[in-house]
Design an enzyme around this catalytic site. Structure first.
Site, PDB file in Angstrom:
ATOM      1  N   GLY A  46       0.964  -1.813  -0.059  1.00 42.25           N
ATOM      2  CA  GLY A  46       0.408  -0.339  -0.324  1.00 42.25           C
ATOM      3  C   GLY A  46       1.478   1.583   0.344  1.00 42.25           C
ATOM      4  CD  GLN A  51       3.050   5.526   2.610  1.00 43.17           C
ATOM      5  OE1 GLN A  51       2.448   4.990   2.194  1.00 43.17           O
ATOM      6  NE2 GLN A  51       4.484   4.830   3.012  1.00 43.17           N
ATOM      7  CB  CYS A  92       5.474   1.917   7.412  1.00 42.61           C
ATOM      8  SG  CYS A  92       4.405   2.910   6.954  1.00 42.61           S
ATOM      9  CG  LEU A  93       6.342   1.030   1.467  1.00 45.70           C
ATOM     10  CD1 LEU A  93       5.468   1.406   0.033  1.00 45.70           C
ATOM     11  CD2 LEU A  93       7.797   0.006   0.962  1.00 45.70           C
ATOM     12  CG  HIS A 134      -0.019   1.252   7.739  1.00 45.63           C
ATOM     13  ND1 HIS A 134       0.215   1.379   8.298  1.00 45.63           N
ATOM     14  CD2 HIS A 134      -0.218   1.770   6.438  1.00 45.63           C
ATOM     15  CE1 HIS A 134       1.569   1.585   7.686  1.00 45.63           C
ATOM     16  NE2 HIS A 134       1.380   2.328   6.903  1.00 45.63           N
ATOM     17  CD  GLU A 135      -0.905   2.364   2.429  1.00 46.65           C
ATOM     18  OE1 GLU A 135      -0.282   3.818   2.374  1.00 46.65           O
ATOM     19  OE2 GLU A 135       0.077   1.568   3.395  1.00 46.65           O
ATOM     20  CG  HIS A 138       0.614   6.548   5.521  1.00 38.55           C
ATOM     21  ND1 HIS A 138       1.667   7.626   6.208  1.00 38.55           N
ATOM     22  CD2 HIS A 138       0.879   5.763   5.021  1.00 38.55           C
ATOM     23  CE1 HIS A 138       1.917   6.784   6.619  1.00 38.55           C
ATOM     24  NE2 HIS A 138       1.643   5.129   5.501  1.00 38.55           N
TER      25      HIS A 138
END
Length: 168
Positions: A46, A51, A92-93, A134-135, A138
């Site tokens: 994701g 991000q 997480c990225l 989660h996304e 952000h």
């Protein structure tokens, strides 16, 4: 398509609240394609526009093993359907190399627009449920580390700052 740069914690730009997308046009679709390329290459499941330093309400997700089920969520709205929480080890990225257990609602409904601007509704299950929440965090300037104790969050921040300084 272009690979985008993923911001890393504690970059303050990750705390920016994303604005709604007013019109789904070719520029938005190009961003979607670039985000998918970036996410797949990272590799991740994701990615939120925040991000990649684009502060618009856009999420791309693909939790399939074959990476052939891309999902797009524009201006997502999440409704919690059940207060029961599920534990999941999240990564997480933007917080590379760290995985921590986070509690999130087990059942949600998400309403959003797809890549063509068509509204849709989904009641996801399993990993997809966690990933969407989660996304979506952000887009509100929140990261999964915010669910952790301040001690854990500080430890992760210091290790990443040290790594970022070393890489610079």
């Amino acid at each position: 398509m272009a690979k985008l740069t993923i911001l890393e914690f504690p970059d303050p730009r990750l705390r920016t609240v994303a604005a709604p997308i007013k019109a789904v046009d070719d520029n938005v679709r190009r961003l979607i394609d670039d985000m998918f390329e970036t996410m797949y290459e990272a590799p991740g499941v994701g990615l939120a526009a925040t991000q990649v330093d684009v502060h618009k309400q856009l999420i791309v997700i693909d939790v399939s093993d074959e990476k052939n089920e891309p999902l797009v969520f524009i201006n997502p709205v999440i409704e919690v359907l059940d207060e029961e929480l599920a534990e999941y080890d999240e990564g997480c990225l933007s917080v590379p190399g760290f995985y921590e257990t986070v509690l999130r609602p087990k059942r949600v409904r998400v309403k959003a627009l797809d890549r063509d601007g068509n509204p849709f509704e989904l009641e996801p299950e399993g990993l997809l449920t966690i990933c969407i929440q989660h996304e979506a965090d952000h887009l509100r300037g929140k990261l999964y580390v915010d669910y952790l104790s301040s001690l854990k969050r500080t430890r992760i921040r210091k290790k990443l700052e040290k790594q970022q300084h070393h890489d610079a």
